[in-house]
Design an enzyme around this catalytic site. Structure first.
Site, PDB file in Angstrom:
ATOM      1  N   LEU A  39       0.815  -0.462   0.112  1.00 43.38           N
ATOM      2  CA  LEU A  39       0.084   0.078   0.082  1.00 43.38           C
ATOM      3  C   LEU A  39       0.657   1.110  -0.226  1.00 43.38           C
ATOM      4  O   LEU A  39       2.147   2.215   0.591  1.00 43.38           O
ATOM      5  CB  LEU A  39      -0.549   0.119   1.292  1.00 43.38           C
ATOM      6  CG  LEU A  39      -1.561  -1.337   1.137  1.00 43.38           C
ATOM      7  CD1 LEU A  39      -2.712  -1.131   2.838  1.00 43.38           C
ATOM      8  CD2 LEU A  39      -2.630  -0.704   0.008  1.00 43.38           C
ATOM      9  N   HIS A 467      10.246  37.630   8.305  1.00 42.73           N
ATOM     10  CA  HIS A 467      11.800  37.431   8.571  1.00 42.73           C
ATOM     11  C   HIS A 467      11.593  36.638   9.873  1.00 42.73           C
ATOM     12  O   HIS A 467      11.412  37.434  10.987  1.00 42.73           O
ATOM     13  CB  HIS A 467      12.362  38.598   8.402  1.00 42.73           C
ATOM     14  CG  HIS A 467      13.403  39.354   8.614  1.00 42.73           C
ATOM     15  ND1 HIS A 467      14.220  38.923   7.735  1.00 42.73           N
ATOM     16  CD2 HIS A 467      14.304  39.695   9.606  1.00 42.73           C
ATOM     17  CE1 HIS A 467      16.088  38.990   7.908  1.00 42.73           C
ATOM     18  NE2 HIS A 467      15.757  39.640   8.761  1.00 42.73           N
TER      19      HIS A 467
END
Ligand code: NAI
Length: 514
Positions: A39, A467
């Site tokens: 799977l 920032h």
């Protein structure tokens, strides 16, 4: 033989198939998925996920060796590598992901059948017991014990791809390895020879080199990642490969190999012969990794009885709804064509489930991003300069912003690379973004959204980026393309808002934000 009827039968449980099955079930369709190995497919079990685990581990080691001392840590003695333990950790990552897919399928009431699928007709699929394989599928309680017949109103082929072999190098996963074998090496080869300087060869070759193997890459063409990435981005990676100790041989075509004379006393287990720029050359190797591309699994599952048409490279022919030449049979992922990327397969999986569910959807993605997990990472969305011109954009604005001028990159000690933007010179519409640098894989999504939304350079430049983050490089690259990035010196200086610096490259003048 037991016979069962469904609305949707998905063949293959990779990132295309399982996503399709879940979406189909969410839409109330009675859905079954058939799988013969794992799977999550190649991606979760023997591809993307395990390779990223190994790449992360190797990068961590590299940072401990090269960055930790600079940052004030002293690590006594040589760092020891326990390859078996590393493999165990890698496997635990895969098992967690594959287990998650199992839960998601069951939680959405998708029936899972483990067995070998083979079409009996365009309406019927036989699923037979798995003989002699030791895959998780074969060992699962869901594995069929005797053949069953599945009838479905719709079939979805999501059977993926497999490695290509070249003459002289039969993949046996002992001497000559595919990515599957390479990801399962429980001993680090002293000398590794990689055939193919493409996605897989460079990703695996890079991490093996960082772990301590002596790696040589043979690439048949005249460049690494040829046609797969922006050549300027590739240059940055080529430099880093050299620094890491990887030897790259271009125009080198692997021809044959033999065991080296001298047995255990030989310098290496094998001698590989290659034609390098017309001359025969020999290379020593303890393991040979053959990574020269993949081919679609369209010659399997007895597909020929369905009448589904293939193109001349063996991909299943599909339309914009991913319907094949047989209207109730769909194909998605690697078997349905390039690019052979997991995220493209998943996108198609959702699309097909919704088409079957009655929604009027077509495949209309403007770009499929690509990421190559080398060091530094390369990621791209949209067109290169050449491609943009070929699509009729004769006048371009191209700008770059270097990671060396980004505070976060400097604080991470990962300053190699840049963000490059290709835009239409008149409209400023963003046509392509090419990143080589730290976290390029995570940064590229902003570019994909920009291209999907038809964003202009100003949209990226005027978007406030937090920032200090690597993401600021995208904003500054847009500003650089307009000619007025703040943190690099661009000459000639342009008037505000006027792009004076088309094509300018501030990489030589990084002035780092404090
Ligand atoms: P590739 O197509 O990326 O590269 C194969 C390279 O082998 C080419 O550069 C080719 O010139 C070279 N080559 C072919 N025959 C050769 C020979 N005899 N001697 C030396 N060089 C030779 O194929 P690769 O790396 O196997 O990957 C297959 C596909 O898997 C990729 O195209 C990609 O779609 C997918 N993939 C994606 C990843 C990602 O998204 N990060 C990671 C790994 C694979």
């Amino acid at each position: 033989m037991s016979e069962q009827n469904y609305d949707v039968c998905v063949v293959g449980a990779g990132p295309g198939g399982y996503v399709c099955a879940i979406r189909a079930a969410q839409l109330g369709l009675k859905t079954v998925i058939v799988e013969r190995e794992f799977l999550g497919g190649v991606c979760l079990n023997v591809g993307c996920i395990p390779s990223k685990a190994m790449i992360t581990a190797a990068h961590f080691l590299h940072k401990m060796q090269h960055d930790a001392p600079e940052m004030g840590f002293s690590i006594g003695g040589k760092i020891q590598l326990d390859m078996k333990k590393l493999l165990g950790w890698k496997q635990s990552v895969c098992d967690k992901m594959s287990g998650g897919v199992n839960q998601l399928l069951k939680g959405n009431s998708v029936e899972i059948v483990f067995g070998e699928a083979s079409f009996h007709s365009a309406q019927e699929l036989l699923v037979s017991p798995l003989k002699g394989t030791k895959t998780p599928a074969a060992a699962s309680p869901g594995a069929v014990k005797s053949p069953i017949k599945i009838r479905a109103k719709n079939f979805v082929l999501a059977t993926g791809s497999r490695p290509i072999e070249i003459p002289g190098f039969k993949i046996d996963e002992k001497e000559v390895l595919s990515s599957t074998g390479a990801l399962d090496l429980d001993q680090l080869p002293k000398k590794t020879l990689v055939i193919g300087g493409g996605y897989i060869g460079l990703e695996i070759g890079s991490y093996l080199a960082k772990l301590g193997s002596q790696v040589t890459v043979l690439e048949a063409s005249e460049a690494l990642l040829k046609g797969m990435a922006d050549p300027e981005c590739v240059q940055v990676v080529a430099r880093k490969l050299k620094k890491t100790g990887v030897e790259v041989q271009l125009k080198a075509k692997a021809k044959s190999y033999k065991k080296m004379a001298g047995g255990a006393k030989a310098a290496a287990a094998f001698e590989v012969v290659a034609e390098v720029a017309g001359q025969e050359k020999k290379f020593a190797a303890d393991k040979i990794l053959c990574m020269v591309g993949r081919r679609p699994n369209s010659d399997q599952a007895n597909l020929k009885v369905t009448g589904v048409q293939l193109d001349d490279r063996g991909f299943v022919k599909v339309n914009e709804q991913r319907r094949t030449s047989v209207p109730h049979i769909y194909a998605i992922g690697d078997v349905a064509g390039q690019p052979m990327l997991a995220h493209k397969a998943s996108h198609e999986g959702v699309l097909v489930a919704e088409v079957i569910g009655g929604q009027n959807r077509v495949y209309d993605a403007k770009t499929v991003p690509s990421v190559i997990f080398v060091d530094p990472e390369i990621a791209a969305a949209g067109w290169t300069e050449e491609e943009a011109k070929a699509h009729g954009h004769q006048e371009l604005k191209v700008g770059k912003f270097p990671f060396a001028a980004n505070g976060r990159a400097v604080s991470m000690r990962e300053t190699e690379g840049f963000v490059k933007i290709v835009a239409d010179a008149k409209t400023h519409v963003v046509l392509g973004v090419h990143i080589v640098g730290p976290e390029a894989s995570n940064l590229i999504s902003e570019a994909v959204l920009a291209i999907e939304m038809g964003a202009r350079l100003e949209d990226l430049a005027l978007t406030i980026h937090p920032h200090p983050t690597l993401g600021e490089t995208m904003m500054e690259a847009a500003e650089a393309t307009l000619g007025h990035a703040i943190h690099i010196i661009q000459k000639p200086l342009g008037k505000a808002g006027v792009g004076a610096g088309a094509g300018s490259n501030g990489a030589k003048n990084p002035s780092v934000r404090a």
